[in-house]
Design an enzyme around this catalytic site. Structure first.
Site, PDB file in Angstrom:
ATOM      1  CB  SER A   8      -0.903   0.005   1.235  1.00 54.16           C
ATOM      2  OG  SER A   8      -1.406   1.311   1.417  1.00 54.16           O
ATOM      3  CG  HIS A  33      -3.909  -1.621  -1.462  1.00 54.45           C
ATOM      4  ND1 HIS A  33      -4.981  -2.430  -1.719  1.00 54.45           N
ATOM      5  CD2 HIS A  33      -4.286  -0.817  -0.441  1.00 54.45           C
ATOM      6  CE1 HIS A  33      -5.976  -2.137  -0.886  1.00 54.45           C
ATOM      7  NE2 HIS A  33      -5.575  -1.152  -0.103  1.00 54.45           N
ATOM      8  CG  ASP A  35      -5.264   2.393   1.087  1.00 54.14           C
ATOM      9  OD1 ASP A  35      -6.172   1.544   1.064  1.00 54.14           O
ATOM     10  OD2 ASP A  35      -4.082   2.118   1.360  1.00 54.14           O
ATOM     11  CG  MET A  37      -8.753   6.991   2.778  1.00 58.23           C
ATOM     12  SD  MET A  37      -7.886   7.000   4.343  1.00 58.23           S
ATOM     13  CE  MET A  37      -6.966   5.456   4.215  1.00 58.23           C
ATOM     14  CG  HIS A  66      -9.395  -0.135  -0.135  1.00 55.80           C
ATOM     15  ND1 HIS A  66      -8.732  -0.313   1.074  1.00 55.80           N
ATOM     16  CD2 HIS A  66     -10.715  -0.222   0.154  1.00 55.80           C
ATOM     17  CE1 HIS A  66      -9.624  -0.486   2.031  1.00 55.80           C
ATOM     18  NE2 HIS A  66     -10.827  -0.435   1.502  1.00 55.80           N
ATOM     19  CG  MET A  68     -11.588   2.963   2.523  1.00 53.63           C
ATOM     20  SD  MET A  68      -9.973   2.956   3.315  1.00 53.63           S
ATOM     21  CE  MET A  68      -8.934   3.029   1.879  1.00 53.63           C
ATOM     22  CG  MET A 137     -11.495  -2.765   5.776  1.00 54.07           C
ATOM     23  SD  MET A 137     -10.011  -2.137   4.964  1.00 54.07           S
ATOM     24  CE  MET A 137      -8.997  -1.558   6.302  1.00 54.07           C
ATOM     25  N   GLY A 142      -8.976   3.978   7.412  1.00 46.97           N
ATOM     26  CA  GLY A 142      -8.726   5.411   7.574  1.00 46.97           C
ATOM     27  C   GLY A 142      -7.255   5.768   7.688  1.00 46.97           C
ATOM     28  CG  PHE A 143      -5.745   6.870  10.206  1.00 43.81           C
ATOM     29  CD1 PHE A 143      -5.332   8.157   9.886  1.00 43.81           C
ATOM     30  CD2 PHE A 143      -7.004   6.687  10.767  1.00 43.81           C
ATOM     31  CE1 PHE A 143      -6.170   9.245  10.134  1.00 43.81           C
ATOM     32  CE2 PHE A 143      -7.839   7.763  11.025  1.00 43.81           C
ATOM     33  CZ  PHE A 143      -7.417   9.049  10.712  1.00 43.81           C
ATOM     34  N   GLY A 144      -2.943   4.217   7.846  1.00 40.66           N
ATOM     35  CA  GLY A 144      -1.943   3.158   7.779  1.00 40.66           C
ATOM     36  C   GLY A 144      -1.323   2.972   9.160  1.00 40.66           C
ATOM     37  N   GLY A 145      -0.578   1.903   9.321  1.00 36.47           N
ATOM     38  CA  GLY A 145       0.208   1.704  10.541  1.00 36.47           C
ATOM     39  C   GLY A 145      -0.582   1.367  11.786  1.00 36.47           C
ATOM     40  CG  ASP A 175      -6.135  -2.967   3.333  1.00 37.13           C
ATOM     41  OD1 ASP A 175      -5.035  -2.677   3.824  1.00 37.13           O
ATOM     42  OD2 ASP A 175      -6.825  -2.170   2.666  1.00 37.13           O
ATOM     43  N   GLY A 176      -4.680  -4.247   6.415  1.00 35.68           N
ATOM     44  CA  GLY A 176      -4.565  -3.526   7.682  1.00 35.68           C
ATOM     45  C   GLY A 176      -3.744  -4.286   8.715  1.00 35.68           C
ATOM     46  N   GLY A 177      -2.605  -3.727   9.059  1.00 34.04           N
ATOM     47  CA  GLY A 177      -1.784  -4.320  10.110  1.00 34.04           C
ATOM     48  C   GLY A 177      -1.146  -5.656   9.755  1.00 34.04           C
ATOM     49  N   GLY A 197       1.286  -2.006   4.150  1.00 32.50           N
ATOM     50  CA  GLY A 197       1.766  -0.642   4.011  1.00 32.50           C
ATOM     51  C   GLY A 197       2.993  -0.421   4.859  1.00 32.50           C
TER      52      GLY A 197
HETATM   53  C1  DX5 Z   1      -6.316   1.511   5.782  1.00 27.83           C
HETATM   54  C2  DX5 Z   1      -5.951   1.160   4.359  1.00 27.83           C
HETATM   55  C3  DX5 Z   1      -4.806   0.226   4.253  1.00 27.83           C
HETATM   56  C4  DX5 Z   1      -3.520   0.734   4.822  1.00 27.83           C
HETATM   57  C5  DX5 Z   1      -2.721  -0.461   5.229  1.00 27.83           C
HETATM   58  O1  DX5 Z   1      -7.526   2.167   5.804  1.00 27.83           O
HETATM   59  O2  DX5 Z   1      -7.037   0.544   3.699  1.00 27.83           O
HETATM   60  O3  DX5 Z   1      -4.608  -0.194   2.905  1.00 27.83           O
HETATM   61  O4  DX5 Z   1      -2.774   1.505   3.934  1.00 27.83           O
HETATM   62  O5  DX5 Z   1      -1.613  -0.024   5.892  1.00 27.83           O
HETATM   63  P1  DX5 Z   1      -0.892  -0.891   7.018  1.00 27.83           P
HETATM   64  O6  DX5 Z   1      -0.417  -2.154   6.348  1.00 27.83           O
HETATM   65  O7  DX5 Z   1       0.206  -0.007   7.454  1.00 27.83           O
HETATM   66  O8  DX5 Z   1      -1.907  -1.184   8.090  1.00 27.83           O
HETATM   67 ZN    ZN Z   2      -6.538  -0.384   1.663  1.00 25.89          ZN
END
Ligand code: DX5
Ligand code: ZN
Length: 219
Positions: A8, A33, A35, A37, A66, A68, A137, A142-145, A175-177, A197
């Site tokens: 991502s 990927h 994102d 938003m 993706h 959102m 999900m 909403g956020f990475g990391g 997707d996520g973490g 990501g």
């Molecule tokens: C979160 C996004 C993810 C995000 C994943 O809303 O949909 O794609 O970028 O990032 P990580 O892998 O850091 O959780």
């Molecule tokens: Zn995503």
């Protein structure tokens, strides 16, 4: 079978986006990927068509977009024209999901439905034979990391069962973490696509992390 790896770009260095994409081009990443938003469906805003078009000029791998955003059906053609190859919309944003999914497929993109961590997997029962993939999900979007929600493993298993029960060809994307600790379990329970990501772009050596994720396999 080895998983499809979709780094991502949300966690990449936006000042050096071209360099980051060229790194992905040379790596074992399969998809890129993106994102999107809107500050309504999720409490954050990222980027839109001009940035996707710019990414498309450099990327040599399919763009996995993706969405959102609220009312995503307004923009399906625009995302196609900007360069999307795979397009996912959130179940929570689509009162006419069946129509929206077929809008995406009619434009020759892979169509995905994304669900939030609290949306029951069973709600996919009547759409599972229409979609090319389901994006589960594993954090609140909403956020990475963010930290991986461990209940997502149970949900991935449930989804695998639902797909098998309906003899659907839908792939499962998580997707996520996603990190090097939980990825082997995800692949074991039948996840086909790993989005990562922070795990990729926060690493000393992103190419090596992609290689390790790609090296995971299940029967
Ligand atoms: C979160 C996004 C993810 C995000 C994943 O809303 O949909 O794609 O970028 O990032 P990580 O892998 O850091 O959780
Ligand atoms: Zn995503």
């Amino acid at each position: 079978m080895n998983p499809i790896i979709a780094p991502s770009l949300l966690s990449s260095d936006f000042v050096n986006l071209e360099k980051e994409i060229k790194m992905l081009n040379k790596s074992q990443a399969d998809w890129i990927h993106l994102d999107i938003m809107d500050g309504h469906f999720v409490p954050n805003i990222t980027f839109g068509m001009p940035v996707i078009r710019a990414i498309k000029r450099v990327a040599q791998k399919p763009l996995d977009v993706h969405l959102m955003i609220e009312k995503p059906e307004r923009f399906i053609t625009d995302f196609k024209n900007a360069g999307a190859d795979c397009l996912s919309v959130h179940w929570e944003t689509c009162p006419h999901l069946h129509r929206t999914i077929h809008q995406i497929k009619d434009l020759d993109m892979l169509a995905g439905v994304a669900i939030n961590p609290h949306t029951p997997v069973s709600f996919l029962e009547d759409i599972i034979n229409d979609v090319d993939f389901v994006l589960l999900m594993s954090v609140n979007p909403g956020f990475g990391g963010q930290r991986f929600i461990s209940n997502s493993i149970k949900r991935a298993k449930e989804l695998r069962k639902l797909i098998d029960k309906h003899q659907s060809n839908a792939l499962i994307e998580v997707d996520g973490g996603v990190d090097l600790d939980n990825a082997p379990t995800l692949v074991d329970v039948g996840v086909d696509i790993l989005v990562a990501g922070n795990t990729v772009f926060g690493a000393e050596n992103p190419t090596e992390v992609i290689k390790r994720l790609k090296g995971l396999s299940c029967e």
